[in-house]
Design a protein around this motif. Structure first.
Motif, mmCIF file in Angstrom:
data_model
loop_
_atom_site.group_PDB
_atom_site.id
_atom_site.type_symbol
_atom_site.label_atom_id
_atom_site.label_comp_id
_atom_site.label_asym_id
_atom_site.label_seq_id
_atom_site.Cartn_x
_atom_site.Cartn_y
_atom_site.Cartn_z
ATOM 1 N N ASN A 2 29.040 33.524 27.381
ATOM 2 C CA ASN A 2 29.955 33.548 28.503
ATOM 3 C C ASN A 2 30.806 34.807 28.414
ATOM 4 O O ASN A 2 31.370 35.096 27.367
ATOM 5 C CB ASN A 2 30.873 32.325 28.446
ATOM 6 C CG ASN A 2 30.969 31.602 29.757
ATOM 7 O OD1 ASN A 2 30.404 32.005 30.748
ATOM 8 N ND2 ASN A 2 31.696 30.501 29.736
ATOM 9 N N GLU A 4 33.729 36.882 30.909
ATOM 10 C CA GLU A 4 34.466 36.921 32.167
ATOM 11 C C GLU A 4 35.252 38.207 32.262
ATOM 12 O O GLU A 4 35.905 38.626 31.315
ATOM 13 C CB GLU A 4 35.420 35.718 32.265
ATOM 14 C CG GLU A 4 34.700 34.394 32.397
ATOM 15 C CD GLU A 4 35.670 33.238 32.581
ATOM 16 O OE1 GLU A 4 36.852 33.471 32.898
ATOM 17 O OE2 GLU A 4 35.229 32.097 32.385
ATOM 18 N N LYS A 5 35.141 38.839 33.402
ATOM 19 C CA LYS A 5 35.891 40.063 33.711
ATOM 20 C C LYS A 5 35.663 41.164 32.682
ATOM 21 O O LYS A 5 36.564 41.901 32.332
ATOM 22 C CB LYS A 5 37.390 39.773 33.857
ATOM 23 C CG LYS A 5 37.731 38.677 34.850
ATOM 24 C CD LYS A 5 37.329 39.070 36.249
ATOM 25 C CE LYS A 5 37.696 37.966 37.232
ATOM 26 N NZ LYS A 5 36.871 37.926 38.402
ATOM 27 N N LEU A 26 34.024 44.739 37.392
ATOM 28 C CA LEU A 26 34.236 43.608 36.499
ATOM 29 C C LEU A 26 32.998 42.730 36.537
ATOM 30 O O LEU A 26 32.510 42.372 37.604
ATOM 31 C CB LEU A 26 35.472 42.825 36.931
ATOM 32 C CG LEU A 26 36.777 43.618 36.921
ATOM 33 C CD1 LEU A 26 37.917 42.769 37.474
ATOM 34 C CD2 LEU A 26 37.105 44.110 35.520
ATOM 35 N N ASP A 28 31.117 39.222 35.406
ATOM 36 C CA ASP A 28 31.152 37.843 34.925
ATOM 37 C C ASP A 28 29.718 37.461 34.599
ATOM 38 O O ASP A 28 28.805 37.698 35.398
ATOM 39 C CB ASP A 28 31.694 36.887 35.986
ATOM 40 C CG ASP A 28 33.182 37.056 36.226
ATOM 41 O OD1 ASP A 28 33.883 37.504 35.312
ATOM 42 O OD2 ASP A 28 33.634 36.749 37.344
ATOM 43 N N LYS A 30 27.217 34.366 32.645
ATOM 44 C CA LYS A 30 27.068 33.074 31.983
ATOM 45 C C LYS A 30 25.584 32.841 31.742
ATOM 46 O O LYS A 30 24.777 32.911 32.668
ATOM 47 C CB LYS A 30 27.635 31.940 32.827
ATOM 48 C CG LYS A 30 27.537 30.590 32.142
ATOM 49 C CD LYS A 30 28.153 29.490 32.952
ATOM 50 C CE LYS A 30 28.041 28.187 32.191
ATOM 51 N NZ LYS A 30 28.558 27.069 32.936
ATOM 52 N N ALA A 53 25.283 35.844 37.039
ATOM 53 C CA ALA A 53 26.024 37.082 36.811
ATOM 54 C C ALA A 53 26.602 37.560 38.123
ATOM 55 O O ALA A 53 25.994 37.388 39.181
ATOM 56 C CB ALA A 53 25.108 38.151 36.222
ATOM 57 N N SER A 54 27.775 38.160 38.057
ATOM 58 C CA SER A 54 28.363 38.765 39.249
ATOM 59 C C SER A 54 29.135 40.008 38.849
ATOM 60 O O SER A 54 29.722 40.078 37.775
ATOM 61 C CB SER A 54 29.265 37.771 39.982
ATOM 62 O OG SER A 54 30.384 37.438 39.190
ATOM 63 N N SER A 56 32.003 42.680 40.450
ATOM 64 C CA SER A 56 32.986 42.849 41.518
ATOM 65 C C SER A 56 33.812 44.100 41.258
ATOM 66 O O SER A 56 33.779 44.662 40.156
ATOM 67 C CB SER A 56 33.896 41.612 41.612
ATOM 68 O OG SER A 56 34.594 41.419 40.393
ATOM 69 N N SER A 92 25.482 39.929 42.813
ATOM 70 C CA SER A 92 25.409 38.623 42.157
ATOM 71 C C SER A 92 23.952 38.274 41.888
ATOM 72 O O SER A 92 23.054 38.728 42.600
ATOM 73 C CB SER A 92 26.063 37.540 43.017
ATOM 74 O OG SER A 92 25.372 37.398 44.249
#
Length: 194
Positions: A2, A4-5, A26, A28, A30, A53-54, A56, A92
């Motif tokens: 995991n 994040e950012k 950024l 993300d 998982k 995954a994303s 941004s 994404s």
């Protein structure tokens, strides 16, 4: 796994990507995976996994395959050179792996002037780079750019006053192999609407 950012530039630098420090964004990520290792069997046939995954707040310009086989030919066909010069704002991916089949539930890349989307499945080859691809790409392009390029008939594909992006007919396909993907643009599908 995991994350994040996470800073995209830092990750790309770690992967050896040139000029990655200049990228912002950024990420993300998982990944859930499970399975048992069996000797002499390909790993992708033993593991089940879900990946989300994303990206941004990005300024990433596409290069390599995406630029040379997709964006440049599309920009030339539509007479919209901005497609090659506008960075990705966001992306994404939702992917699953089960029984040796990779399923793209959703893959989307968007910039200020375009959005590209695909979904599909591929049976993974024992040598992953030999996996055959067949992915239709849906494209939406900024209505004002289409109008300025003299493609009013495409621009009218989007409902008036509702969408700033016009949905193009499906005419882009990613084929070939994972290790050597090929993009094809079937301009006849596009021009038949004129």
């Amino acid at each position: 796994l995991n994350a994040e950012k996470a800073r995209a530039g830092t990750l790309l630098t770690a992967l050896g990507r040139p000029l990655a420090q200049s990228y912002t964004g950024l990420l993300d990520l998982k990944l859930d995976a499970q399975g048992a290792l069996i000797p002499d069997q390909p790993l992708h046939r033993q593991v089940q996994a879900q990946l989300t995954a994303s990206l941004s707040e990005s300024n990433l310009l596409l290069s390599g395959f995406w630029e040379n086989q997709l964006l440049k030919p599309l920009a030339a066909l539509l007479r919209v050179p901005e497609l090659t010069r506008t960075p990705i704002d966001a992306a994404s991916l939702e992917l699953s792996l089960q029984d040796g089949v990779a399923r793209i539930v959703d893959a989307t890349v968007q910039s200020a002037i375009a959005t590209f989307h695909t979904q599909g499945a591929a049976a993974l080859a024992d040598r992953l780079l030999d996996t055959p691809l067949s992915l239709p790409i849906e494209a939406k392009i900024d209505r004002d750019l289409l109008k300025r390029a003299g493609l009013e008939w495409l621009e009218r594909q989007a409902p008036e006053g509702i969408a700033t992006l016009a949905q193009l007919p499906q005419f882009i396909q990613i084929a070939g192999l994972l290790g050597n993907p090929q993009a094809s643009l079937n301009s006849e599908n596009l021009l038949n609407l004129a």
